[in-house]
Design an enzyme around this catalytic site. Structure first.
Site, PDB file in Angstrom:
ATOM      1  N   GLU A  10       0.835  -1.207   0.000  1.00 39.43           N
ATOM      2  CA  GLU A  10       0.000   0.000   0.000  1.00 39.43           C
ATOM      3  C   GLU A  10       0.871   1.257   0.000  1.00 39.43           C
ATOM      4  O   GLU A  10       0.560   2.246  -0.668  1.00 39.43           O
ATOM      5  CB  GLU A  10      -0.922   0.008   1.235  1.00 39.43           C
ATOM      6  CG  GLU A  10      -1.927  -1.127   1.280  1.00 39.43           C
ATOM      7  CD  GLU A  10      -1.402  -2.383   1.972  1.00 39.43           C
ATOM      8  OE1 GLU A  10      -0.179  -2.636   1.955  1.00 39.43           O
ATOM      9  OE2 GLU A  10      -2.247  -3.110   2.524  1.00 39.43           O
ATOM     10  N   CYS A  29      -0.502   1.151   7.470  1.00 39.47           N
ATOM     11  CA  CYS A  29      -1.005   1.481   6.121  1.00 39.47           C
ATOM     12  C   CYS A  29      -2.426   2.033   6.169  1.00 39.47           C
ATOM     13  O   CYS A  29      -2.794   2.845   5.315  1.00 39.47           O
ATOM     14  CB  CYS A  29      -0.901   0.274   5.204  1.00 39.47           C
ATOM     15  SG  CYS A  29       0.797   0.006   4.658  1.00 39.47           S
TER      16      CYS A  29
HETATM   17  N1  THU Z   1       2.208  -6.592   3.813  1.00 38.67           N
HETATM   18  C1  THU Z   1       1.788  -5.679   2.890  1.00 38.67           C
HETATM   19  O1  THU Z   1       2.563  -5.282   1.999  1.00 38.67           O
HETATM   20  N2  THU Z   1       0.521  -5.207   2.979  1.00 38.67           N
HETATM   21  C2  THU Z   1      -0.420  -5.693   3.825  1.00 38.67           C
HETATM   22  O2  THU Z   1      -1.558  -5.263   3.761  1.00 38.67           O
HETATM   23  C3  THU Z   1      -0.066  -6.719   4.811  1.00 38.67           C
HETATM   24  C4  THU Z   1       1.379  -7.044   4.908  1.00 38.67           C
HETATM   25  C5  THU Z   1       3.569  -7.127   3.693  1.00 38.67           C
HETATM   26  C6  THU Z   1       4.571  -6.672   4.688  1.00 38.67           C
HETATM   27  C7  THU Z   1       5.587  -7.791   4.632  1.00 38.67           C
HETATM   28  O3  THU Z   1       6.450  -7.564   3.535  1.00 38.67           O
HETATM   29  C8  THU Z   1       4.738  -9.025   4.326  1.00 38.67           C
HETATM   30  O4  THU Z   1       3.518  -8.543   3.802  1.00 38.67           O
HETATM   31  C9  THU Z   1       4.463  -9.895   5.531  1.00 38.67           C
HETATM   32  O5  THU Z   1       3.947  -9.159   6.574  1.00 38.67           O
END
Ligand code: THU
Length: 136
Positions: A59, A93
């Site tokens: 995000e 986020c």
């Molecule tokens: N992550 C995201 O990019 N967005 C989300 O909504 C949830 C989590 C990522 C962070 C990390 O790189 C991986 O997912 C595991 O937490």
């Protein structure tokens, strides 16, 4: 939704960029696609780092793309990730989205093996603090 950009198009944009995620540590690839007020779609993926806290969520990457593209407001956002459970934005986020979206904006969270979950930003981040609280 009044835009000609459909949720299917946002899903496909999120999935296309999710394939580019850099997530060697969690192996949890996430994609996000923003429909912005300019009618364009801005997408981003998670970018992890060996120094774990320095990683970026999908995000955050999509918001960076939107700002770099010259847009300022999120009209809709679609997040995709692995598994059955909806991949909802993390707390940080939710606040990042809050900076650039009205509280009634729809956030769609989708673990691609399951069903998408559509919520408003207000449902995800109730009683939130935002830019309007600060003096001009
Ligand atoms: N992550 C995201 O990019 N967005 C989300 O909504 C949830 C989590 C990522 C962070 C990390 O790189 C991986 O997912 C595991 O937490």
């Amino acid at each position: 939704m009044s835009s000609t950009v459909t949720d299917q198009a946002l899903f496909e944009a999120a999935e296309a960029i999710r394939a580019k995620a850099y997530a060697p540590y969690s192996r949890f690839a996430v994609g996000a696609a923003i429909l912005a007020e300019d009618g364009n779609v801005y997408a981003g993926c998670n970018i992890e780092n060996a120094a774990y806290p320095q990683g970026n969520c999908a995000e955050a990457s999509a918001i960076s793309a939107m700002i770099a593209g010259g847009a300022r407001r999120i009209k809709r956002i679609y997040v995709t990730g692995p598994g059955v459970a909806p991949v909802t934005p993390c707390g940080g986020c939710r606040q990042r989205i809050r900076e650039f979206a009205d509280l009634d904006v729809t956030v769609i969270s989708h673990g691609v093996e399951g069903a998408p979950l559509a919520c408003t930003l207000e449902q995800l981040l109730p009683h939130s603090f935002g830019p309007e609280y600060l003096p001009k």
